[in-house]
Design a protein around this motif. Structure first.
Motif, PDB file in Angstrom:
ATOM      1  N   PHE A   4     -39.414 -11.015   1.811  1.00 44.38           N
ATOM      2  CA  PHE A   4     -38.654 -10.651   2.996  1.00 44.38           C
ATOM      3  C   PHE A   4     -37.507  -9.676   2.693  1.00 44.38           C
ATOM      4  O   PHE A   4     -36.781  -9.820   1.740  1.00 44.38           O
ATOM      5  CB  PHE A   4     -38.135 -11.967   3.586  1.00 44.38           C
ATOM      6  N   GLU A   5     -37.373  -8.646   3.541  1.00 40.38           N
ATOM      7  CA  GLU A   5     -36.279  -7.689   3.429  1.00 40.38           C
ATOM      8  C   GLU A   5     -35.579  -7.610   4.777  1.00 40.38           C
ATOM      9  O   GLU A   5     -36.242  -7.359   5.776  1.00 40.38           O
ATOM     10  CB  GLU A   5     -36.861  -6.295   3.129  1.00 40.38           C
ATOM     11  N   PRO A   6     -34.285  -7.809   4.861  1.00 40.30           N
ATOM     12  CA  PRO A   6     -33.655  -7.635   6.168  1.00 40.30           C
ATOM     13  C   PRO A   6     -33.658  -6.151   6.558  1.00 40.30           C
ATOM     14  O   PRO A   6     -33.194  -5.315   5.796  1.00 40.30           O
ATOM     15  CB  PRO A   6     -32.219  -8.133   5.960  1.00 40.30           C
ATOM     16  N   ASN A   7     -34.230  -5.854   7.698  1.00 44.39           N
ATOM     17  CA  ASN A   7     -34.383  -4.457   8.088  1.00 44.39           C
ATOM     18  C   ASN A   7     -33.560  -4.145   9.319  1.00 44.39           C
ATOM     19  O   ASN A   7     -33.674  -4.823  10.319  1.00 44.39           O
ATOM     20  CB  ASN A   7     -35.842  -4.175   8.450  1.00 44.39           C
ATOM     21  N   CYS A   8     -32.752  -3.144   9.251  1.00 38.91           N
ATOM     22  CA  CYS A   8     -31.962  -2.790  10.420  1.00 38.91           C
ATOM     23  C   CYS A   8     -31.730  -1.293  10.493  1.00 38.91           C
ATOM     24  O   CYS A   8     -31.729  -0.602   9.492  1.00 38.91           O
ATOM     25  CB  CYS A   8     -30.615  -3.480  10.367  1.00 38.91           C
ATOM     26  N   PRO A   9     -31.514  -0.797  11.707  1.00 37.88           N
ATOM     27  CA  PRO A   9     -31.277   0.630  11.861  1.00 37.88           C
ATOM     28  C   PRO A   9     -29.815   0.977  11.572  1.00 37.88           C
ATOM     29  O   PRO A   9     -28.976   0.097  11.455  1.00 37.88           O
ATOM     30  CB  PRO A   9     -31.583   0.863  13.329  1.00 37.88           C
TER      31      PRO A   9
END
Lengths: 348, 364
Positions: A4-9
């Protein structure tokens, strides 16, 4: 999930005006504070109230302007013309002024039926004469088809402020009662349902009305008005948050005491809107000393526009930023905050 | 008393919170899956009525929050094309893609419209036969049938200027993924009531049995949520792990068979990338081959858009319940609803946005 990788713009900045800049929320405040006020900076503008109060040869005048871009032009309970008169009268009334004269500027889109325009102008005149004011000057412009929503109206107004009257956020004091004169969110919901073609069992009508007579009644009956604010764009919550932050007090409201009609609440629930943030056009928040609460309520309730008046909260102690605390129906306090822009209908 | 008032009744809420306190003997971590429940919990302050140690974890059930960035970018790419009208549910418009959001694109002149129902977008397509009308459909099993219906009607009436950018997600696979995760802390679930209105309760039974967790199908009003919590804690305290329907006035055991039939007709189950969580096996619904002509990804050749998302926020940890929004160092500092670092701050149902709106000022 293990990889899991936290992904955000990345964060966004608007370099153009978006609709939310006119929504009565935080983005509109930012627009005013960062673009408008710094350019025009002067002590009168800095009063930051619904009307500017100016003194000419010892006479205090309230002076205000507002533009009306409502879609549809005709809605249950009113039309753009009635709105353009009542809205500006109310802005004057919120300074405790007795309105005298209005202007009327029309920006008409090519193709608007003349009969519609006539109906709107007559509606303006009716509202003005009921309030005892004259529409004394104006302007007419036309724009190409497709460049406007049929009709935009701007009205400006002036009114006279009595000698002992000082209605202003800076006059708010601890212990003041906060009173509203009618139920919340009706105008915004009426217009939205009409615009979206959503039909309920019976039509919800806008509360569009001129409140200046009601304010004069209060003043003539010796009610000591500390502050008044009409609850238009952004609704009750936005208006009170603004006043709390201007006066640097904590306001406390009881959510169960807030008057929202059952049908309006149901419409809000369906659309996923919070009625506390939805516009009214015939509703104000009134701040009076606690000792005058009953007197103010009895004056208000004698008037048709104040029949449902009730106290919804009070001003508590000073606090650095000012805030509005809502006691939820299940007995928990919650702090109200401005919306960013406009409320958007929710997915589910 | 109206139905609505009854389910917001302070006396009933107090009775339920007292009942919860009476049966709770130790700490429990319970996840409400659905963003609507998160919103309600924070708005009414329900979590403040719970005994010490009952910890609510806000799950990944906000469809706006979990829509992958690449789909926002696809929507932006399509909306920027000439002759396209892009229709969407309201709260998708403020979700940032990698460079802007749909509201910003609208300000630049794109024709982006909010509709309340996908079938409204069909009407727009009928009214504008010379333009391409695209509906950006996101959401769980709750909204998928309405989007399925729009696809079905478009196909029936050969409305060839209409297409769908559909990115739907399914609840059971994400619950499974959370429970499979080595750092899972969730001991019981409040099931998403409106999802079960469509799907029924059956698909949760194997999950409850296999992972030994109670799953209580719960509604959205304060009294509903408290009722769901009571039922969930009661099961935990008694060592039971059943699927329980605490939202009987709305949810039937088998859900809505007609809606399920429509879903089977229009969609297929696919693996789906969830924002903040990564790929969830069987976690999504996509238009099936019968409906490929109505798939906007194909029609506008945007299926190749794959966005690399910069690592800038911890919404994944929030969605997994490892972090409370207010525990994030960026919360309210670099990350606000005006400048969201992640989608959980954008949508009104996102956990971070709910905390920001209702909690940020609590201790001023």
């Amino acid at each position: 999930m293990a990889d899991f990788e936290p992904n955000c713009p990345l964060p966004l900045q608007y370099d153009r005006i978006v609709m939310a800049h006119g929504g009565g929320g935080r983005l509109m405040q930012q627009l005013l504070d960062t673009l408008v006020r710094p350019v025009f900076r002067n002590p009168v503008l800095d009063q930051n109230h619904d009307s500017a109060v100016v003194e000419i040869n010892g006479t205090r005048l309230a002076f205000t302007t507002d533009s009306y871009v409502v879609k549809p032009l005709f809605f249950p309970g009113g039309d753009i013309g009635k709105l353009a008169v009542c809205g500006t009268l109310n802005d004057l009334a919120m300074s405790g002024a007795k309105p005298l004269y209005l202007t009327c500027s029309l920006i008409i889109e090519e193709g608007l039926p003349a009969a519609d325009l006539q109906r709107i102008l007559e509606s303006m005149q009716q509202a003005a004469s009921e309030a005892g004011v004259l529409i004394v000057t104006g302007d007419t412009k036309t724009v190409d088809r497709g460049k406007g929503d049929g009709l935009y109206i701007n009205t400006a107004g002036i009114g006279l402020i009595g000698e002992q009257v000082n209605v202003n956020p800076s006059a708010i004091r601890p212990g003041d009662s906060i009173i509203v004169n009618s139920d919340l969110a009706r105008h915004g919901i009426a217009v939205m349902l009409e615009r979206e073609g959503m039909n309920f069992e019976h039509r919800i009508e806008s509360d569009c009305a001129d409140l200046s007579g009601l304010v004069q009644e209060l003043l003539q009956n010796g009610i000591e008005i500390h502050c008044l604010r009409d609850l238009t764009r952004g609704g009750l919550a936005s208006a009170l948050i603004e006043l709390a932050s201007a006066s640097r007090y904590e306001f406390e409201l009881g959510e169960s005491a807030l008057p929202v009609r059952e049908d309006v609440r149901a419409a809000c629930d369906i659309l996923g809107f919070d009625p506390l943030y939805i516009a009214n056009e015939g509703c104000f928040a009134l701040f009076v000393p606690e000792s005058q609460t009953e007197a103010a309520l009895s004056v208000l309730r004698r008037h048709p526009l104040g029949a449902q008046s009730l106290a919804i909260g009070r001003v508590k102690s000073a606090c650095s930023q000012g805030r509005v605390v809502l006691q939820t129906p299940i007995g928990v306090g919650r702090v109200l905050d401005l919306f960013s822009g406009e409320q958007l209908p929710r997915i589910c | 008393m109206s139905l609505q008032k009854a389910f917001r009744d302070p006396a009933a809420a107090k009775r339920l919170s007292a009942a919860i306190a009476a049966i709770t003997t130790r700490p429990w971590n319970i996840m409400e899956v659905c963003g609507g429940q998160t919103h309600s919990i924070i708005k009414y302050g329900i979590d403040q009525l719970l005994p010490e140690g009952v910890n609510l974890i806000h799950g990944p059930g906000c469809p706006v929050c979990v829509t992958p960035l690449e789909y926002i970018d696809k929507a932006l790419a399509i909306a920027a094309l000439p002759n396209v009208i892009l229709c969407s549910f309201g709260d998708m418009l403020r979700v940032p893609g990698s460079r802007q959001d749909l509201l910003g694109l609208k300000a630049e002149g794109a024709d982006v419209r909010i509709v309340y129902s996908p079938t409204d977008a069909l009407e727009i397509a009928r009214k504008h036969p010379n333009q391409e009308v695209v509906f950006f459909g996101v959401g769980f099993e709750t909204t998928a049938p309405t989007i399925g219906l729009a696809a079905y009607q478009a196909k029936q009436s050969q409305l060839n200027n209409f297409s769908l950018l559909a990115c739907h997600v399914r609840v059971p696979p994400v619950i499974e993924a959370l429970l499979d995760s080595p750092d899972n802390r969730v001991q019981g679930f409040l099931g998403a009531g409106h999802v079960c209105t469509i799907m029924g309760c059956g698909e949760y039974v194997p999950l409850a049995e296999r992972y030994r967790v109670p799953i209580v199908i719960t509604g959205f009003e304060p009294v509903d949520v408290l009722h769901g919590l009571y039922a969930c804690i009661k099961q935990l305290e008694e060592g039971r792990f059943e699927v329980e329907n605490a939202y009987r006035r709305v949810v039937r055991e088998h859900g809505n068979p007609a809606a399920q039939q429509l879903l089977r007709q229009v969609f297929e189950v696919v693996d789906r990338n969830w924002r903040g969580l990564g790929t969830i096996k069987h976690g999504g619904l996509a238009l099936n081959d019968d409906y490929r002509d109505f798939n906007a990804e194909r029609r506008f050749s945007v299926d190749a858009i794959a966005t690399q998302e910069p690592v800038a926020c911890r919404s994944g940890d929030v969605l997994k319940g490892l972090l409370k929004p207010s525990e994030c160092s960026e919360f309210g500092v670099r990350c606000t609803p005006e400048k969201p670092l992640g989608a959980t701050m954008v949508s009104s149902e996102g956990a971070c946005a709910a905390y920001y709106r209702y909690r940020r000022l609590q201790h001023g």
